[in-house]
Design an enzyme around this catalytic site. Structure first.
Site, short mmCIF file in Angstrom:
data_model
loop_
_atom_site.label_atom_id
_atom_site.label_comp_id
_atom_site.label_asym_id
_atom_site.label_seq_id
_atom_site.Cartn_x
_atom_site.Cartn_y
_atom_site.Cartn_z
N LYS A 87 -70.94 -23.49 -109.36
CA LYS A 87 -69.72 -22.90 -109.94
C LYS A 87 -69.64 -21.44 -109.48
CE LYS A 87 -67.45 -23.20 -114.43
NZ LYS A 87 -67.73 -23.19 -115.86
C1 E4P Z 1 -65.40 -24.25 -117.98
O1 E4P Z 1 -65.62 -24.48 -116.84
C2 E4P Z 1 -65.04 -22.92 -118.49
O2 E4P Z 1 -66.07 -22.02 -118.27
C3 E4P Z 1 -64.68 -23.03 -119.92
O3 E4P Z 1 -63.83 -24.14 -120.08
C4 E4P Z 1 -64.10 -21.77 -120.54
O4 E4P Z 1 -63.66 -22.10 -121.82
P1 E4P Z 1 -63.32 -21.01 -122.94
O5 E4P Z 1 -62.06 -20.31 -122.52
O6 E4P Z 1 -63.13 -21.82 -124.19
O7 E4P Z 1 -64.48 -20.07 -123.01
#
Ligand code: E4P
Length: 218
Positions: A87
């Site tokens: 990622k």
């Molecule tokens: C996933 O890949 C993201 O990091 C995550 O969905 C972020 O979510 P949030 O906005 O609830 O922190």
């Protein structure tokens, strides 16, 4: 539509996996910190523990922000387990790294995407997944679903194979609306998956069926 769970909590990952509908997991540094996972060895072991529970892709986020650092961290993560997806944040060095990883056959998830232009760039660089954060856009009075629709249109116009991973999902209506718009994947908390089960007419209908079934004497 693939269902990913957005957590580093092993119990919740197991619970979603037991339901039989889980296709993968996304994590980020905040979710790892929330579970109290610190130190490189513990973090790498935690990713391995997650890979033991699920069959699908597990996103593990780099924390470096320079090209060399992202590549070093990403290659180490990718070597850890075949299910790991590297990622990478949507920054200039991240885009360069995604192109590098893509050329080497390493799968990536481009994270922190908030505009159609960023999503176009991620696809051009060869990202496996692009993660538009719709909940965080909703938080600032901007319709996150519009972004999902725009990315779907752009990717379909040119046949980009990058999968749209609707992220920052907060509730069941996000899941349903993303499905209507053709997002390839959604990642959300366990509650956003469990919530899809619920309907009061199902509960009252089942209660009546069970009541009437008492006369069967089975
Ligand atoms: C996933 O890949 C993201 O990091 C995550 O969905 C972020 O979510 P949030 O906005 O609830 O922190």
């Amino acid at each position: 539509m693939k269902f990913f769970i957005d957590t580093a909590n092993l119990d919740q990952i197991k619970e979603a996996q037991d339901l039989g509908v889980l296709d993968g997991v996304t994590t980020n540094p905040s979710l790892m910190a929330k579970e109290g996972i610190t130190g490189k060895d513990n973090i790498l072991q935690h990713y391995l523990d997650i890979c033991e529970i699920v069959d699908g892709d597990v996103s593990a986020e780099v924390v470096a922000t320079d090209f060399d650092g992202i590549v070093r961290e990403g290659e180490e993560l990718a070597k850890l387990h075949k299910q790991i997806i590297v990622k990478v944040p949507m920054i200039k060095e991240g885009v360069k790294a995604i192109k590098y990883f893509s050329d080497k056959g390493i799968k990536t998830n481009c994270t922190l995407v908030f505009s159609a232009g960023q999503a176009l760039l991620a696809a051009k660089a060869g990202a496996t997944y692009v993660s538009p954060f719709l909940g965080r856009l909703d938080d600032i009075s901007t319709d996150g679903l519009d972004l999902i629709a725009d990315i779907r249109l752009i990717y379909d116009n040119y046949g980009f194979e990058t999968e749209i991973l609707a992220a920052s999902i907060r509730h069941t209506m996000h899941v349903i609306n993303c499905a209507k718009l053709g997002a390839d994947v959604m990642t959300g908390p366990l509650s956003s998956i469990d919530g899809l089960l619920k309907h009061p007419l199902t509960d009252s209908g089942l209660a009546k069926f069970l009541e009437d079934a008492k006369s069967f004497n089975v």
